[in-house]
Design a protein around this motif. Structure first.
Motif, PDB file in Angstrom:
ATOM      1  N   TRP A  82      -5.451  -0.345   3.434  1.00 37.27           N
ATOM      2  CA  TRP A  82      -4.156   0.216   3.040  1.00 37.27           C
ATOM      3  C   TRP A  82      -3.860   0.038   1.545  1.00 37.27           C
ATOM      4  O   TRP A  82      -2.817   0.463   1.080  1.00 37.27           O
ATOM      5  CB  TRP A  82      -3.034  -0.389   3.879  1.00 37.27           C
ATOM      6  N   ASN A  83      -4.773  -0.582   0.769  1.00 38.94           N
ATOM      7  CA  ASN A  83      -4.587  -0.619  -0.689  1.00 38.94           C
ATOM      8  C   ASN A  83      -5.888  -0.289  -1.420  1.00 38.94           C
ATOM      9  O   ASN A  83      -6.044  -0.599  -2.589  1.00 38.94           O
ATOM     10  CB  ASN A  83      -4.036  -1.981  -1.135  1.00 38.94           C
TER      11      ASN A  83
ATOM     12  N   THR B 261      -8.002   1.992  -3.156  1.00 43.57           N
ATOM     13  CA  THR B 261      -8.042   3.258  -3.881  1.00 43.57           C
ATOM     14  C   THR B 261      -9.466   3.743  -4.152  1.00 43.57           C
ATOM     15  O   THR B 261      -9.656   4.893  -4.565  1.00 43.57           O
ATOM     16  CB  THR B 261      -7.297   3.126  -5.224  1.00 43.57           C
TER      17      THR B 261
ATOM     18  N   GLU C 133       3.871   6.996   2.494  1.00 41.56           N
ATOM     19  CA  GLU C 133       3.867   5.973   1.448  1.00 41.56           C
ATOM     20  C   GLU C 133       2.455   5.437   1.222  1.00 41.56           C
ATOM     21  O   GLU C 133       2.008   5.271   0.078  1.00 41.56           O
ATOM     22  CB  GLU C 133       4.816   4.837   1.839  1.00 41.56           C
ATOM     23  N   LEU C 134       1.755   5.153   2.307  1.00 40.30           N
ATOM     24  CA  LEU C 134       0.407   4.597   2.195  1.00 40.30           C
ATOM     25  C   LEU C 134      -0.562   5.590   1.570  1.00 40.30           C
ATOM     26  O   LEU C 134      -1.346   5.237   0.682  1.00 40.30           O
ATOM     27  CB  LEU C 134      -0.099   4.165   3.572  1.00 40.30           C
TER      28      LEU C 134
ATOM     29  N   ASN D 272       0.045   8.169  -0.338  1.00 42.60           N
ATOM     30  CA  ASN D 272       0.369   8.392  -1.750  1.00 42.60           C
ATOM     31  C   ASN D 272      -0.113   7.232  -2.609  1.00 42.60           C
ATOM     32  O   ASN D 272      -0.587   7.433  -3.736  1.00 42.60           O
ATOM     33  CB  ASN D 272       1.874   8.597  -1.922  1.00 42.60           C
ATOM     34  N   ARG D 273      -0.007   6.033  -2.077  1.00 45.92           N
ATOM     35  CA  ARG D 273      -0.465   4.850  -2.807  1.00 45.92           C
ATOM     36  C   ARG D 273      -1.982   4.863  -2.991  1.00 45.92           C
ATOM     37  O   ARG D 273      -2.505   4.308  -3.965  1.00 45.92           O
ATOM     38  CB  ARG D 273      -0.033   3.595  -2.052  1.00 45.92           C
TER      39      ARG D 273
END
Length: 342
Positions: free
Chosen positions: A229-230, A232, A258-259, A261-262
């Motif tokens: 979830w983080n 990239t 939200e996830l 887009n992050r």
């Protein structure tokens, strides 16, 4: 909370006969959480916040106090169940099911687990952290487990008062417990635990990530700061796609947006980013050779009774290349592919 709900849902979905009971231990009242509907109704939710508050645990930026819930859960459930499995909230079931774990005959000790990844190396000189382990327990040696997945023989666990002794060790020696409750548990066990194959707790890191291109462990453990979830760089894209499907099907669309887009990657692959990705994905053969002897062992508690350690299909991990980093899917793409949620 949603990550733990996903872990539980994977377990339930892989157990269609309902062989196991499922519990979710929290440090708060789930009624106060907006995403409480993500937890399957077959899960019994336990608010252990009041009990946790009574435990004298120093705060750490690396190890939150909530990790000590594992001792409260194991102490309670080992009184009513012959065997209990504890799972962290950052595990991913790649294939198989958790019921297979309970079909393994008990070993000699109260706890079965997977050895921590610093000890996977064939060459003992590469096994870092020995000074830390020796300070915890003089006789432990390299018998240090990762506590992200534990299988408990309840009668032995109760008889040896492992939860109570671990909590007391932490209270008495917080300076030695750099890894919090995991440190305390290892100090109390003193190397006396049964070893499962790394398939049940593949603690992913740069030195073993590319090996996943050819091996498919049952359970991937996202140890360290990089989580699906983080992420990239899309190292764990397959896992995030499954998580996104889970959220979409349950109407958690705001969180999903939200996830995603992050996770939108930057268009530019800078030299620094290229080096980082190369560190994770490069030298697959060399990295495999460093841990090949450990992976080839068949004396683990599970492999000794004939359970295959790795699946036949590709894991879907370990495949990223420098310069060809896949873009994260958009929230709209995921919602369209999964179908609209009520």
């Amino acid at each position: 909370m949603w990550q733990s709900a996903f872990v539980l849902q994977q377990a339930i979905d892989s157990d269609p006969e309902g062989l196991l009971d499922y519990y979710f231990y929290l440090d708060c009242d789930i009624a106060d959480l907006p995403l409480r509907h993500l937890v399957d109704p077959r899960v019994r939710v336990i608010n252990a916040g009041p009990d946790l508050a009574e435990i004298d645990v120093a705060k750490s930026r690396h190890v939150p106090k909530a990790t000590f819930l594992r001792f409260l859960a194991l102490e309670t459930l080992s009184k009513t169940h012959e065997r209990v499995a504890y799972l962290d909230g950052d595990l991913y079931l790649s294939w198989g099911n958790w019921a297979d774990l309970f079909g393994i005959p008990p070993g000699d000790y109260a706890v079965a687990a997977v050895v921590a990844r610093p000890i996977w190396f064939n060459n003992p000189r590469f096994r870092y952290g020995r000074r830390y382990r020796k300070a915890l327990c003089e006789t432990m040696g390299d018998r240090y487990l990762n506590a992200g997945m534990l299988l408990i023989h309840s009668a032995r666990y109760q008889a040896q008062e492992i939860s109570q002794r671990s909590l007391q060790f932490y209270a008495d020696h917080p300076d030695l417990c750099g890894q919090g409750d995991q440190s305390a548990l290892n100090a109390v066990l003193a190397g006396n635990w049964d070893e499962l194959s790394p398939s049940w707790n593949w603690q992913v890191s740069p030195f073993n990530y590319p090996v996943l291109a050819d091996l498919n462990p049952r359970v991937v453990h996202f140890t360290g700061p990089i989580k699906p979830w983080n992420d990239t760089n899309a190292f764990f894209r397959r896992a995030f796609e499954r998580m996104a499907e889970f959220l979409s099907q349950r109407g958690a669309n705001d969180l999903l947006a939200e996830l995603t887009n992050r996770l939108q990657p930057t268009a530019e692959v800078t030299p620094r980013r290229a080096r980082f990705v190369a560190e994770w994905t490069g030298d697959a053969e060399k990295k495999f050779q460093r841990i090949s002897s450990y992976l080839d062992r068949r004396d683990f508690l599970d492999t000794a009774v004939g359970l295959p350690p790795f699946g036949e299909a590709k894991s879907g991990f370990g495949l990223a290349d420098v310069g060809t980093i896949p873009a994260a899917a958009t929230a709209t793409d995921i919602l369209d592919s999964a179908g609209s949620a009520d």
